[in-house]
Design a protein around this motif. Structure first.
Motif, PDB file in Angstrom:
ATOM      1  N   HIS A  67      22.436 -48.637  -5.655  1.00 16.15           N
ATOM      2  CA  HIS A  67      21.739 -47.596  -6.014  1.00 16.15           C
ATOM      3  C   HIS A  67      21.806 -47.211  -7.487  1.00 16.15           C
ATOM      4  CE1 HIS A  67      22.042 -45.616  -2.027  1.00 16.15           C
ATOM      5  NE2 HIS A  67      22.977 -46.238  -1.744  1.00 16.15           N
ATOM      6  N   PRO A  68      21.297 -46.585  -8.129  1.00 22.31           N
ATOM      7  CA  PRO A  68      21.215 -46.492  -9.571  1.00 22.31           C
ATOM      8  C   PRO A  68      22.487 -46.188  -9.954  1.00 22.31           C
ATOM      9  CG  PRO A  68      19.165 -45.263  -8.711  1.00 22.31           C
ATOM     10  CD  PRO A  68      20.105 -45.665  -7.585  1.00 22.31           C
ATOM     11  N   PRO A  69      22.881 -46.465 -11.463  1.00 17.65           N
ATOM     12  CA  PRO A  69      21.946 -47.073 -12.392  1.00 17.65           C
ATOM     13  C   PRO A  69      22.048 -48.374 -12.137  1.00 17.65           C
ATOM     14  CG  PRO A  69      24.265 -46.780 -13.300  1.00 17.65           C
ATOM     15  CD  PRO A  69      24.243 -45.971 -11.797  1.00 17.65           C
ATOM     16  N   LEU A  70      20.789 -49.080 -12.414  1.00 20.10           N
ATOM     17  CA  LEU A  70      20.591 -50.546 -12.181  1.00 20.10           C
ATOM     18  C   LEU A  70      19.843 -51.026 -13.284  1.00 20.10           C
ATOM     19  CD1 LEU A  70      19.415 -50.242  -8.459  1.00 20.10           C
ATOM     20  CD2 LEU A  70      21.416 -51.104  -9.072  1.00 20.10           C
ATOM     21  N   LEU A  71      19.404 -52.467 -13.216  1.00 24.26           N
ATOM     22  CA  LEU A  71      18.636 -52.754 -14.330  1.00 24.26           C
ATOM     23  C   LEU A  71      17.140 -52.295 -14.425  1.00 24.26           C
ATOM     24  CD1 LEU A  71      19.110 -56.855 -13.780  1.00 24.26           C
ATOM     25  CD2 LEU A  71      19.845 -55.487 -15.604  1.00 24.26           C
ATOM     26  N   PRO A  72      16.639 -51.941 -15.430  1.00 23.07           N
ATOM     27  CA  PRO A  72      15.162 -50.937 -15.138  1.00 23.07           C
ATOM     28  C   PRO A  72      14.386 -51.653 -14.549  1.00 23.07           C
ATOM     29  CG  PRO A  72      16.112 -51.339 -17.540  1.00 23.07           C
ATOM     30  CD  PRO A  72      17.000 -52.350 -16.614  1.00 23.07           C
ATOM     31  N   ASP A  73      14.181 -53.055 -14.308  1.00 22.08           N
ATOM     32  CA  ASP A  73      13.089 -53.497 -13.247  1.00 22.08           C
ATOM     33  C   ASP A  73      13.303 -53.165 -11.951  1.00 22.08           C
ATOM     34  OD1 ASP A  73      11.965 -54.804 -15.565  1.00 22.08           O
ATOM     35  OD2 ASP A  73      12.354 -56.627 -15.084  1.00 22.08           O
ATOM     36  N   TYR A  74      14.550 -52.723 -11.609  1.00 20.08           N
ATOM     37  CA  TYR A  74      14.865 -52.502 -10.263  1.00 20.08           C
ATOM     38  C   TYR A  74      15.355 -51.166  -9.812  1.00 20.08           C
ATOM     39  CZ  TYR A  74      15.203 -57.730  -9.527  1.00 20.08           C
ATOM     40  OH  TYR A  74      15.099 -58.844  -9.750  1.00 20.08           O
ATOM     41  N   ALA A  75      15.523 -50.500 -10.917  1.00 12.20           N
ATOM     42  CA  ALA A  75      16.080 -48.836 -10.705  1.00 12.20           C
ATOM     43  C   ALA A  75      15.044 -48.123  -9.652  1.00 12.20           C
ATOM     44  CB  ALA A  75      16.301 -48.306 -11.886  1.00 12.20           C
ATOM     45  N   ALA A  76      13.700 -48.224 -10.193  1.00 16.17           N
ATOM     46  CA  ALA A  76      12.385 -47.444  -9.582  1.00 16.17           C
ATOM     47  C   ALA A  76      12.403 -47.844  -8.033  1.00 16.17           C
ATOM     48  CB  ALA A  76      11.337 -47.944 -10.046  1.00 16.17           C
ATOM     49  N   GLN A  77      12.975 -49.009  -7.552  1.00 17.86           N
ATOM     50  CA  GLN A  77      13.061 -49.361  -6.039  1.00 17.86           C
ATOM     51  C   GLN A  77      14.113 -48.808  -5.270  1.00 17.86           C
ATOM     52  OE1 GLN A  77      10.657 -53.026  -5.062  1.00 17.86           O
ATOM     53  NE2 GLN A  77      10.861 -53.446  -7.283  1.00 17.86           N
ATOM     54  N   ALA A  78      15.154 -48.423  -6.216  1.00 16.85           N
ATOM     55  CA  ALA A  78      16.391 -48.030  -5.475  1.00 16.85           C
ATOM     56  C   ALA A  78      16.402 -46.987  -4.489  1.00 16.85           C
ATOM     57  CB  ALA A  78      17.425 -47.899  -6.380  1.00 16.85           C
ATOM     58  N   PRO A  79      17.321 -46.996  -3.343  1.00 16.70           N
ATOM     59  CA  PRO A  79      17.877 -47.919  -3.062  1.00 16.70           C
ATOM     60  C   PRO A  79      17.362 -49.016  -2.031  1.00 16.70           C
ATOM     61  CG  PRO A  79      18.103 -46.065  -1.527  1.00 16.70           C
ATOM     62  CD  PRO A  79      17.177 -45.677  -2.822  1.00 16.70           C
ATOM     63  N   TYR A  80      17.722 -50.285  -2.247  1.00 18.60           N
ATOM     64  CA  TYR A  80      17.073 -51.434  -1.475  1.00 18.60           C
ATOM     65  C   TYR A  80      18.223 -52.094  -1.134  1.00 18.60           C
ATOM     66  CZ  TYR A  80      17.931 -53.471  -5.849  1.00 18.60           C
ATOM     67  OH  TYR A  80      18.666 -53.963  -7.184  1.00 18.60           O
ATOM     68  N   ASN A  81      17.899 -53.161  -0.323  1.00 12.72           N
ATOM     69  CA  ASN A  81      18.972 -53.992   0.246  1.00 12.72           C
ATOM     70  C   ASN A  81      18.993 -55.399  -0.553  1.00 12.72           C
ATOM     71  OD1 ASN A  81      17.818 -56.254   1.701  1.00 12.72           O
ATOM     72  ND2 ASN A  81      16.677 -54.272   2.432  1.00 12.72           N
ATOM     73  N   VAL A  82      20.348 -55.998  -0.539  1.00 14.69           N
ATOM     74  CA  VAL A  82      20.472 -57.452  -0.824  1.00 14.69           C
ATOM     75  C   VAL A  82      21.175 -58.174   0.101  1.00 14.69           C
ATOM     76  CG1 VAL A  82      21.231 -58.881  -2.634  1.00 14.69           C
ATOM     77  CG2 VAL A  82      20.560 -56.714  -3.435  1.00 14.69           C
ATOM     78  N   VAL A  83      20.870 -58.996   0.711  1.00 19.56           N
ATOM     79  CA  VAL A  83      21.201 -59.646   1.798  1.00 19.56           C
ATOM     80  C   VAL A  83      21.796 -61.012   1.540  1.00 19.56           C
ATOM     81  CG1 VAL A  83      20.128 -58.199   3.814  1.00 19.56           C
ATOM     82  CG2 VAL A  83      19.202 -60.626   2.737  1.00 19.56           C
ATOM     83  N   LEU A  84      22.965 -61.579   2.283  1.00 19.15           N
ATOM     84  CA  LEU A  84      23.456 -62.785   2.228  1.00 19.15           C
ATOM     85  C   LEU A  84      23.146 -63.413   3.604  1.00 19.15           C
ATOM     86  CD1 LEU A  84      24.863 -64.776   0.706  1.00 19.15           C
ATOM     87  CD2 LEU A  84      27.174 -63.871   1.547  1.00 19.15           C
ATOM     88  N   VAL A  85      22.374 -64.511   3.632  1.00 20.74           N
ATOM     89  CA  VAL A  85      21.860 -64.925   4.947  1.00 20.74           C
ATOM     90  C   VAL A  85      22.501 -66.243   5.214  1.00 20.74           C
ATOM     91  CG1 VAL A  85      19.756 -65.876   6.164  1.00 20.74           C
ATOM     92  CG2 VAL A  85      19.632 -63.667   4.751  1.00 20.74           C
ATOM     93  N   GLU A  86      22.947 -66.413   6.397  1.00 20.27           N
ATOM     94  CA  GLU A  86      23.691 -67.753   6.901  1.00 20.27           C
ATOM     95  C   GLU A  86      22.560 -68.341   7.665  1.00 20.27           C
ATOM     96  OE1 GLU A  86      27.579 -68.273   8.874  1.00 20.27           O
ATOM     97  OE2 GLU A  86      26.332 -67.932  10.322  1.00 20.27           O
ATOM     98  N   LEU A  87      22.354 -69.566   7.197  1.00 23.12           N
ATOM     99  CA  LEU A  87      21.105 -70.696   7.411  1.00 23.12           C
ATOM    100  C   LEU A  87      21.479 -71.023   8.997  1.00 23.12           C
ATOM    101  CD1 LEU A  87      19.961 -72.312   4.156  1.00 23.12           C
ATOM    102  CD2 LEU A  87      19.183 -70.214   5.401  1.00 23.12           C
TER     103      LEU A  87
END
Length: 135
Positions: A67-87
């Motif tokens: 959630h904000p505050p984030l890097l400016p390039d990403y703040a407009a899209q928050a909240p968003y997910n970041v996943v860690l994927v096991e192959l």
């Protein structure tokens, strides 16, 4: 959009991703896959490498919803997910990315409430970046 910083060991990963292929570095001698890419195999100390193509299937091992505050390039899209994927084919390898509704969709295209640890996913590519969609 931020672009990946590449080095000589990791550059092939990004070249293959730009072609829509998920490949990981493997030892040419013991065939153990490794990520992040590096010059020497941590298992047998060989300097021989090859790039093995994988199916791109995996499961969500962990995730976070920034959630904000984030890097400016990403703040407009928050909240968003970041996943860690096991192959699936290399369970000791986990890749970071975003779970999206379809290739090239915005980072906030999937309701964060739909993200679940253990959910099956597969890779898609957008502008040379791997993303993940629910399988």
């Amino acid at each position: 959009m931020l672009t990946p910083v590449t080095d000589s060991d990791g550059a092939p990963f990004w070249r293959y991703a730009a072609q829509g292929e998920l490949r990981v570095q493997s030892c040419a001698d013991c065939h153990e896959p490794r990520f992040p890419p590096r010059p020497c195999c941590p298992h047998c100390q060989s300097f021989g490498t090859e790039w093995r193509q994988l199916s791109g299937h995996g499961r969500i091992w962990s995730y976070v919803v920034p959630h904000p505050p984030l890097l400016p390039d990403y703040a407009a899209q928050a909240p968003y997910n970041v996943v860690l994927v096991e192959l699936a084919e290399a369970p000791r390898i986990r890749l970071v990315g975003n779970l999206v509704s379809s290739a090239g969709a915005p980072l906030d295209s999937l309701d964060p409430g739909r993200v679940r640890i253990g959910a099956r996913v597969h890779v898609v590519f957008s502008d040379g970046l791997p993303q993940w969609v629910l399988s």
